[in-house]
Motif scaffolding. Structure first.
Motif, PDB file in Angstrom:
ATOM      1  N   ARG A 257     -13.940 -22.665  20.609  1.00 52.02           N
ATOM      2  CA  ARG A 257     -12.497 -22.535  20.408  1.00 52.02           C
ATOM      3  C   ARG A 257     -12.068 -21.062  20.446  1.00 52.02           C
ATOM      4  NH1 ARG A 257      -8.201 -25.396  18.180  1.00 52.02           N
ATOM      5  NH2 ARG A 257      -9.191 -27.148  19.265  1.00 52.02           N
ATOM      6  N   LEU A 258     -12.945 -20.159  20.052  1.00 51.43           N
ATOM      7  CA  LEU A 258     -12.605 -18.740  20.005  1.00 51.43           C
ATOM      8  C   LEU A 258     -12.817 -18.028  21.330  1.00 51.43           C
ATOM      9  CD1 LEU A 258     -14.377 -17.904  16.625  1.00 51.43           C
ATOM     10  CD2 LEU A 258     -11.946 -18.320  16.951  1.00 51.43           C
ATOM     11  N   ALA A 259     -13.516 -18.652  22.279  1.00 54.88           N
ATOM     12  CA  ALA A 259     -13.998 -17.950  23.465  1.00 54.88           C
ATOM     13  C   ALA A 259     -13.184 -18.314  24.691  1.00 54.88           C
ATOM     14  CB  ALA A 259     -15.473 -18.273  23.698  1.00 54.88           C
ATOM     15  N   ASP A 260     -13.325 -17.447  25.708  1.00 58.25           N
ATOM     16  CA  ASP A 260     -12.767 -17.696  27.037  1.00 58.25           C
ATOM     17  C   ASP A 260     -13.846 -18.071  28.043  1.00 58.25           C
ATOM     18  OD1 ASP A 260      -9.942 -16.949  26.528  1.00 58.25           O
ATOM     19  OD2 ASP A 260     -10.809 -14.985  26.133  1.00 58.25           O
ATOM     20  N   GLY A 261     -15.083 -17.852  27.720  1.00 55.04           N
ATOM     21  CA  GLY A 261     -16.187 -18.178  28.599  1.00 55.04           C
ATOM     22  C   GLY A 261     -17.447 -18.394  27.803  1.00 55.04           C
ATOM     23  N   VAL A 262     -18.447 -18.993  28.446  1.00 58.15           N
ATOM     24  CA  VAL A 262     -19.701 -19.351  27.792  1.00 58.15           C
ATOM     25  C   VAL A 262     -20.846 -18.658  28.520  1.00 58.15           C
ATOM     26  CG1 VAL A 262     -21.258 -21.226  27.142  1.00 58.15           C
ATOM     27  CG2 VAL A 262     -18.786 -21.567  27.073  1.00 58.15           C
ATOM     28  N   LEU A 263     -21.694 -18.004  27.769  1.00 59.36           N
ATOM     29  CA  LEU A 263     -22.934 -17.437  28.276  1.00 59.36           C
ATOM     30  C   LEU A 263     -24.037 -18.412  27.901  1.00 59.36           C
ATOM     31  CD1 LEU A 263     -23.493 -14.775  29.786  1.00 59.36           C
ATOM     32  CD2 LEU A 263     -24.278 -13.809  27.634  1.00 59.36           C
ATOM     33  N   LEU A 264     -24.500 -19.182  28.872  1.00 57.63           N
ATOM     34  CA  LEU A 264     -25.458 -20.253  28.635  1.00 57.63           C
ATOM     35  C   LEU A 264     -26.869 -19.707  28.743  1.00 57.63           C
ATOM     36  CD1 LEU A 264     -25.773 -23.344  28.171  1.00 57.63           C
ATOM     37  CD2 LEU A 264     -25.902 -23.567  30.666  1.00 57.63           C
ATOM     38  N   ALA A 265     -27.631 -19.807  27.659  1.00 53.24           N
ATOM     39  CA  ALA A 265     -29.009 -19.333  27.622  1.00 53.24           C
ATOM     40  C   ALA A 265     -29.949 -20.510  27.847  1.00 53.24           C
ATOM     41  CB  ALA A 265     -29.312 -18.660  26.286  1.00 53.24           C
ATOM     42  N   VAL A 266     -30.837 -20.386  28.854  1.00 51.32           N
ATOM     43  CA  VAL A 266     -31.780 -21.440  29.198  1.00 51.32           C
ATOM     44  C   VAL A 266     -33.171 -20.818  29.303  1.00 51.32           C
ATOM     45  CG1 VAL A 266     -32.430 -23.207  30.881  1.00 51.32           C
ATOM     46  CG2 VAL A 266     -30.017 -22.742  30.435  1.00 51.32           C
ATOM     47  N   ASP A 267     -34.118 -21.404  28.605  1.00 48.43           N
ATOM     48  CA  ASP A 267     -35.495 -20.934  28.643  1.00 48.43           C
ATOM     49  C   ASP A 267     -36.068 -21.159  30.034  1.00 48.43           C
ATOM     50  OD1 ASP A 267     -38.313 -20.583  28.323  1.00 48.43           O
ATOM     51  OD2 ASP A 267     -38.098 -20.961  26.179  1.00 48.43           O
ATOM     52  N   ALA A 268     -36.745 -20.136  30.566  1.00 51.76           N
ATOM     53  CA  ALA A 268     -37.308 -20.243  31.906  1.00 51.76           C
ATOM     54  C   ALA A 268     -38.424 -21.268  31.988  1.00 51.76           C
ATOM     55  CB  ALA A 268     -37.830 -18.877  32.365  1.00 51.76           C
ATOM     56  N   VAL A 269     -39.114 -21.545  30.898  1.00 52.37           N
ATOM     57  CA  VAL A 269     -40.214 -22.500  30.899  1.00 52.37           C
ATOM     58  C   VAL A 269     -39.718 -23.904  30.571  1.00 52.37           C
ATOM     59  CG1 VAL A 269     -42.421 -23.105  29.822  1.00 52.37           C
ATOM     60  CG2 VAL A 269     -41.871 -20.712  30.315  1.00 52.37           C
ATOM     61  N   GLU A 270     -38.931 -24.049  29.512  1.00 53.04           N
ATOM     62  CA  GLU A 270     -38.488 -25.374  29.094  1.00 53.04           C
ATOM     63  C   GLU A 270     -37.380 -25.926  29.973  1.00 53.04           C
ATOM     64  OE1 GLU A 270     -37.463 -25.295  25.004  1.00 53.04           O
ATOM     65  OE2 GLU A 270     -39.484 -24.786  24.324  1.00 53.04           O
ATOM     66  N   GLY A 271     -36.557 -25.083  30.539  1.00 53.23           N
ATOM     67  CA  GLY A 271     -35.493 -25.551  31.411  1.00 53.23           C
ATOM     68  C   GLY A 271     -34.355 -26.183  30.632  1.00 53.23           C
ATOM     69  N   VAL A 272     -33.655 -27.117  31.281  1.00 52.64           N
ATOM     70  CA  VAL A 272     -32.495 -27.770  30.690  1.00 52.64           C
ATOM     71  C   VAL A 272     -32.974 -28.802  29.678  1.00 52.64           C
ATOM     72  CG1 VAL A 272     -30.501 -29.225  31.147  1.00 52.64           C
ATOM     73  CG2 VAL A 272     -31.074 -27.370  32.714  1.00 52.64           C
ATOM     74  N   MET A 273     -32.480 -28.683  28.444  1.00 50.68           N
ATOM     75  CA  MET A 273     -32.839 -29.597  27.362  1.00 50.68           C
ATOM     76  C   MET A 273     -31.562 -30.307  26.890  1.00 50.68           C
ATOM     77  SD  MET A 273     -36.126 -29.081  27.038  1.00 50.68           S
ATOM     78  CE  MET A 273     -36.546 -29.689  25.430  1.00 50.68           C
ATOM     79  N   SER A 274     -31.730 -31.133  25.877  1.00 47.75           N
ATOM     80  CA  SER A 274     -30.592 -31.898  25.372  1.00 47.75           C
ATOM     81  C   SER A 274     -29.509 -30.987  24.821  1.00 47.75           C
ATOM     82  CB  SER A 274     -31.072 -32.868  24.287  1.00 47.75           C
ATOM     83  OG  SER A 274     -31.668 -32.154  23.205  1.00 47.75           O
ATOM     84  N   GLY A 275     -29.899 -29.927  24.099  1.00 47.22           N
ATOM     85  CA  GLY A 275     -28.901 -28.997  23.589  1.00 47.22           C
ATOM     86  C   GLY A 275     -28.147 -28.291  24.697  1.00 47.22           C
ATOM     87  N   THR A 276     -28.834 -28.006  25.811  1.00 47.37           N
ATOM     88  CA  THR A 276     -28.161 -27.383  26.948  1.00 47.37           C
ATOM     89  C   THR A 276     -27.096 -28.306  27.516  1.00 47.37           C
ATOM     90  OG1 THR A 276     -30.288 -26.325  27.449  1.00 47.37           O
ATOM     91  CG2 THR A 276     -28.567 -26.202  29.120  1.00 47.37           C
ATOM     92  N   ARG A 277     -27.423 -29.578  27.661  1.00 44.89           N
ATOM     93  CA  ARG A 277     -26.451 -30.530  28.208  1.00 44.89           C
ATOM     94  C   ARG A 277     -25.251 -30.697  27.275  1.00 44.89           C
ATOM     95  NH1 ARG A 277     -31.434 -33.169  29.431  1.00 44.89           N
ATOM     96  NH2 ARG A 277     -31.833 -33.222  31.668  1.00 44.89           N
ATOM     97  N   ARG A 278     -25.473 -30.701  26.006  1.00 44.42           N
ATOM     98  CA  ARG A 278     -24.371 -30.876  25.067  1.00 44.42           C
ATOM     99  C   ARG A 278     -23.443 -29.662  25.076  1.00 44.42           C
ATOM    100  NH1 ARG A 278     -26.467 -32.750  19.361  1.00 44.42           N
ATOM    101  NH2 ARG A 278     -24.491 -33.858  19.275  1.00 44.42           N
ATOM    102  N   VAL A 279     -23.994 -28.457  25.196  1.00 44.47           N
ATOM    103  CA  VAL A 279     -23.156 -27.263  25.287  1.00 44.47           C
ATOM    104  C   VAL A 279     -22.369 -27.265  26.587  1.00 44.47           C
ATOM    105  CG1 VAL A 279     -23.198 -24.750  25.447  1.00 44.47           C
ATOM    106  CG2 VAL A 279     -24.626 -25.902  23.763  1.00 44.47           C
ATOM    107  N   ILE A 280     -23.008 -27.673  27.682  1.00 40.99           N
ATOM    108  CA  ILE A 280     -22.303 -27.745  28.960  1.00 40.99           C
ATOM    109  C   ILE A 280     -21.156 -28.747  28.885  1.00 40.99           C
ATOM    110  CG2 ILE A 280     -22.548 -28.493  31.359  1.00 40.99           C
ATOM    111  CD1 ILE A 280     -25.344 -27.289  31.351  1.00 40.99           C
ATOM    112  N   ALA A 281     -21.424 -29.911  28.279  1.00 41.11           N
ATOM    113  CA  ALA A 281     -20.365 -30.926  28.159  1.00 41.11           C
ATOM    114  C   ALA A 281     -19.208 -30.413  27.310  1.00 41.11           C
ATOM    115  CB  ALA A 281     -20.944 -32.208  27.565  1.00 41.11           C
ATOM    116  N   ALA A 282     -19.508 -29.721  26.204  1.00 40.26           N
ATOM    117  CA  ALA A 282     -18.441 -29.191  25.350  1.00 40.26           C
ATOM    118  C   ALA A 282     -17.651 -28.104  26.063  1.00 40.26           C
ATOM    119  CB  ALA A 282     -19.033 -28.656  24.047  1.00 40.26           C
TER     120      ALA A 282
END
Length: 996
Positions: A257-282
């Motif tokens: 709510r406070l931001a204008d953009g999102v800096l999405l951090a993704v682990d190079a080894v684990e890749g896209v996880m459930s928390g990543t998908r939920r942040v992307i959806a939000a």
């Protein structure tokens, strides 16, 4: 024996005594003394006084002295009552009047309590908020930059748990602050060593002691700083660090709510996880631009030891997974993420480096004296190969083993630099680093390999200018994003126009995303973003609550006591801030429940849309260990409701105080704050339970009708199940019952295939605007007076909302049920069809129709994402099967030795699942679980033929009956659920019983 000396009872009384001669002698002596004093007084009186005046004075003196008993023997013989006796001197006479003396009984203080208790400092945060550290910029320069919205970037850092979000912010802090903890700490990316007490650096934004103890971020924190990009331009960055644990998605929503953009951090080894998908959806739901940071690239080199060519494919696969997750979002489109486009950077915050293709190309441009590095950067990604013989770039490789340009120019030098430093060959390392322009101190070469690697790579890459480039160039400024934010947060009007302009001279509009507890845990600050206007100290404002749109009285006047720019561990006091900045407000939290909208005292008033938070499904009943501490418990629960956005507190009819949260860690943190921060009391906690939902499985067997209390009105309804896709769209906010009938009908017809007339007849969703139940008017004009029915529309809606909020089975909300009004007979006189008659009737008829539609219970189900080695998969299946769960997906992770297992487990059986999983797998499996959906509980809750054995768990079809009875008993309700309570007509009651 002389009988005169004894009384009639034989008691000796002695002979009679004469009048006390001693007393008479004393009286004579007293009279003589008085006469002598009168004579002395007359002799010493002034000569001018007359004899009559002297006689009067002597007479008065004699009278006064007769009133006072001057003889001490007479005072000893006076009768003194018991309460007036004084055996010991008072404390004031012994210690003095200026000494405070406290007297306490011996048995009122416990033996474990010291007589003089030490002073306890209530401090639950790290550092001193008023102590400003040394920075590479002046604090005044930061405040001045915040006044220019085009030079400000409000960025939320989000991602999965332990994917390096806080470490990215630490990278910027270490480049701009004097932070001794960062310089001396051991570079170790895993938080396990932090919990063990090693010398690893805790995150700068992890301001709570509890966060340090657990090694995980629990609260959203803002860090304001000034950073320079790769070209040397300064930008004001408001980095909003959000938690990555699945239970704290509400904090992520507050940060977005406070931001204008999102800096999405993704682990190079684990890749896209459930928390990543939920942040992307939000982020997609809020229409925010996303930039990607592939973190922990060092794991590919030091941990997995992949060849450079394989590491390239692993990085490319990670970026493709992120793009696929973004493409699955139904909320609009987003530009593809690619390093060639400049919206992807690679980082290893553990070792202090971060780069984009352009920032890495500048290393070559400076060495080769190239005027512009951008042409080279465009050729460093994708299927572009470098031909060394001709020193040119081609689209097709010369042979199958030809390296890509990214491998040749980026990964291979990076691998060589790591190998050179880790080899610890100091004589060869010094000239090699000097050839690269890296000059370290002699003391640095004596460090261990990890610290030396951080120093060498930090000097080689320099400040994280590439990360600042991504934030400044790929994410919008507050001024550029103002129009989209106005469209998203409020309806068209004067407030929306003011927000779209993002001007410091406009009317004041501040959105408060969350409240932050002070260091003592007793006072609170409001963290918000200024969307329009300017806020200053001592300014009079209006605080609009979340329910201001429905209730205009949900507003209060307040005065801003103080303003701060929040920099995580410290605050910068300011006198005023303008539009586009994040601000910490003091003195406005008294009337806030969770979030609010702050407007000027005389400007336009319109509450912005509240946060979209997940549904809390886990309940916990608490009570004070000492009953007299109940007021402190209530005060602590109010503080919990302020500081935890998703937490809910309520009092059941049985009198128990209930906490609602999304999961175990969330509730455990609440209990910690309740015990040690806000209430400072010991509480007793009941076993956790879950919330249920009530749904209809079939269409109502008969047309049920109910009369109003005055017998002048009748309403006929039918209940039927609602399609799960429609219920999901309602809960996600994709459709709103407050839309115009044409827009609502068009959406339901296009998205779900509804009949256009049925779609336009929708009256309400419930409970609340996001409730997955529908009330529609399907009555015919020839059978019902439509004008009268529309006149009681609001009352019918209220009765429907009441019924949908408290179902008849166990007083839980309904879900996925549609109520259709088939007929309505209303009184001619308006006084006979008032709200007091229609609302109870509508509620009862909804209950009656629901109970004739095969009612069922729904329980929450958690999605469980598990990372485990291949040899632990069988144990994972065993643990899941023991908790009524089932696996939905099982596949190995590409480029990793781990398996990714996805399963569904009922939330009521998920308590302690993580501990059980680690026990069975020897601690090698890691999981996260969060609420996913609702599913029907097996069995009929109204089947009285089910036999429930005490102290034994119910199985199979007996679960629904068991859940319903236990929930009703816990709430103080009776065991009997009968339709007789709602239907008055005996004939209809008999018909319903035949169907049952």
């Amino acid at each position: 024996m002389d009988d005169s000396q004894y009384d009639e009872f034989g008691n000796y009384i002695g002979p009679e005594l004469d009048s006390s001669s001693s007393e008479s002698e004393e009286e004579v002596e007293d009279e003589e003394g008085i006469r002598r004093e009168e004579a002395d007084y007359q002799a010493h009186s002034s000569p001018g006084s007359s004899s009559s005046e002297a006689e009067d004075r002597a007479h008065n003196l004699m009278t006064m002295m007769r009133r006072v008993d001057l003889a001490p023997q007479a005072q000893e013989r006076q009768i003194v009552q018991h309460e007036d006796k004084q055996y010991y001197p008072e404390a004031s006479a012994v210690f003095g009047a200026d000494v405070e003396v406290l007297v306490q009984e011996e048995d009122t203080q416990a033996l474990t309590e010291p007589i003089v208790a030490p002073i306890k400092e209530r401090k639950f945060t790290v550092g001193n908020a008023d102590e400003l550290p040394a920075t590479t910029y002046a604090k005044e320069f930061l405040v001045d930059l915040l006044g220019h919205p085009n030079l400000v970037r409000n960025v939320a850092v989000g991602g999965h748990l332990h994917h390096g979000k806080t470490a990215l912010v630490d990278l910027l802090v270490a480049a701009t602050h004097e932070w001794a903890e960062w310089d001396t700490a051991l570079p170790q990316g895993t938080p396990v060593n932090r919990m063990g007490g090693s010398s690893t650096a805790s995150g700068f934004t992890d301001t709570l002691q509890l966060e340090r103890q657990r090694g995980v971020s629990l609260k959203t924190a803002a860090m304001a700083l000034v950073a320079q990009d790769s070209r040397g331009k300064s930008w004001a960055l408001n980095m909003v660090d959000t938690p990555g644990h699945a239970d704290f998605l509400d904090e992520v929503e507050a940060g977005l709510r406070l931001a204008d953009g999102v800096l999405l951090a993704v682990d190079a080894v684990e890749g896209v996880m459930s928390g990543t998908r939920r942040v992307i959806a939000a982020a997609m739901r809020q229409g925010l631009r996303i930039a990607l940071v592939v973190t922990k690239v060092d794991r590919l080199i030091l941990e997995l030891r992949l060849p450079p060519a394989d590491a390239y494919h692993k990085l490319r696969l990670t970026i493709d997974e992120v793009n696929a997750a973004i493409a699955q979002s139904p909320h609009g489109t987003h530009p593809p993420l690619s390093p060639a486009a400049g919206n992807v950077c690679f980082a290893s915050a553990t070792y202090g480096w971060c780069f984009t293709l352009e920032s890495f190309a500048r290393q070559y441009a400076a060495r080769w004296q190239m005027p512009d590095a951008r042409p080279l950067a465009r050729r460093l990604w994708g299927d572009i190969f470098y031909r060394a013989q001709t020193r040119s770039f081609v689209r097709k490789g010369v042979d199958a083993r030809a390296p890509r340009s990214f491998v040749h120019f980026v990964l291979e030098p990076l691998y060589k630099l790591h190998a050179l430093v880790v080899a610890e060959d100091a004589p060869a390392l010094r000239p090699a680093l000097a050839s690269l322009g890296v000059r370290l101190r002699d003391a640095d070469y004596a460090l261990d390999a990890r610290r030396l690697l951080r120093r060498a790579l930090g000097h080689f890459f320099g400040p994280p200018g590439g990360l600042v480039d991504v934030c400044a160039q790929q994410l919008p400024s507050p001024a550029a994003n103002a129009a989209a934010m106005a469209q998203r947060l409020c309806a068209p009007g004067p407030v929306a126009q003011a927000i779209a302009q993002c001007s410091a001279d406009g009317p004041l509009v501040v959105t408060v995303a969350k409240q932050v507890a002070a260091a003592d845990g007793q006072s609170f600050y409001a963290l918000g973003r200024i969307l329009s206007g300017t806020v200053a100290e001592t300014q009079h404002v209006r605080v609009l609550g979340e329910g201001f749109a429905e209730d205009a009285e949900d507003a209060a006047a307040a005065t801003v006591d103080a303003l701060w720019v929040w920099c995580a561990r410290y605050r910068v006091r300011v006198s005023g801030l303008g539009a586009g900045a994040l601000v910490l407000l003091g003195g406005v939290d008294a009337s806030m429940a969770k979030t609010a909208t702050i407007v000027g005292a005389e400007g336009p008033a319109e509450a912005l849309l509240p946060l979209r938070l997940p549904t809390p499904v886990v309940r916990l009943a608490v009570e004070p260990a000492v009953p007299s501490e109940l007021p402190q418990l209530l005060r602590g629960l109010r503080a919990i409701a302020k500081t935890y956005p998703q937490a809910q507190t309520r009092v059941e009819e049985s009198g128990e105080h209930v906490l609602l949260g999304p999961g175990e860690l969330y509730l455990d943190c609440i209990l910690h704050d309740l015990r040690h921060v806000h209430a400072s009391i010991e509480v007793r906690v009941a076993d956790p339970v879950v919330s249920f939902r009530e749904c209809a499985l079939e269409t109502s067997a008969v047309r049920t009708f109910v009369d109003s209390p005055n017998r002048h009105n009748r309403l006929t309804l039918m209940a039927e199940p609602l399609d799960s896709a429609v219920a999901r769209d309602i809960e996600c906010g994709l459709v709103d019952a407050r839309w115009p009938a044409r827009q609502l009908g068009h959406y339901m017809e296009e998205a779900h295939g509804w009949d256009i007339l049925a779609a336009r007849s929708i009256w309400a969703f419930g409970p609340g605007p996001l409730g997955a139940n529908v009330l529609s008017d399907d009555s015919l004009p020839q059978d019902t007076n439509k004008q009268r029915l529309r006149s009681v529309r609001d009352s019918v809606r209220q009765g429907f909302q009441w019924a949908a909020r408290e179902g008849p089975l166990c007083d839980e909300p309904m879900r996925a049920t549609r109520f259709r009004i088939l007929d309505a007979t209303l009184a001619d006189s308006p006084i006979h069809r008032g709200a007091g008659q229609i609302i109870p009737m509508a509620r009862r008829v909804c209950y009656a129709a629901f109970l004739t539609a095969e009612p069922r219970l729904m329980e929450p189900v958690n999605r469980v994402d598990i990372q485990a080695p291949a040899d632990c998969v069988a144990s994972v299946y065993t643990v899941i099967a023991r908790r009524r769960g089932h696996v939905t997906q099982d596949a190995p992770r590409a480029g990793s030795a781990m398996y990714a297992i996805s399963a569904l487990i009922p939330t009521i059986d998920a308590a302690g699942f993580e501990t059980d999983l680690r026990t069975y797998t020897g601690g090698r499996a890691f999981c996260q679980h969060y609420f996913e959906t609702w599913q029907v509980v097996p069995g009929d809750p109204l089947d009285k033929n089910v036999v429930l054995t005490p102290l034994e768990p119910a199985r199979g079809d007996a679960l629904a009956r068991d859940f319903m009875l236990k929930t009703r008993r816990r709430k103080g309700l009776g065991d009997d659920v009968s339709i007789d309570k709602f239907i008055d007509d005996p004939a209809l009651r008999d018909i319903v019983k035949t169907f049952q």
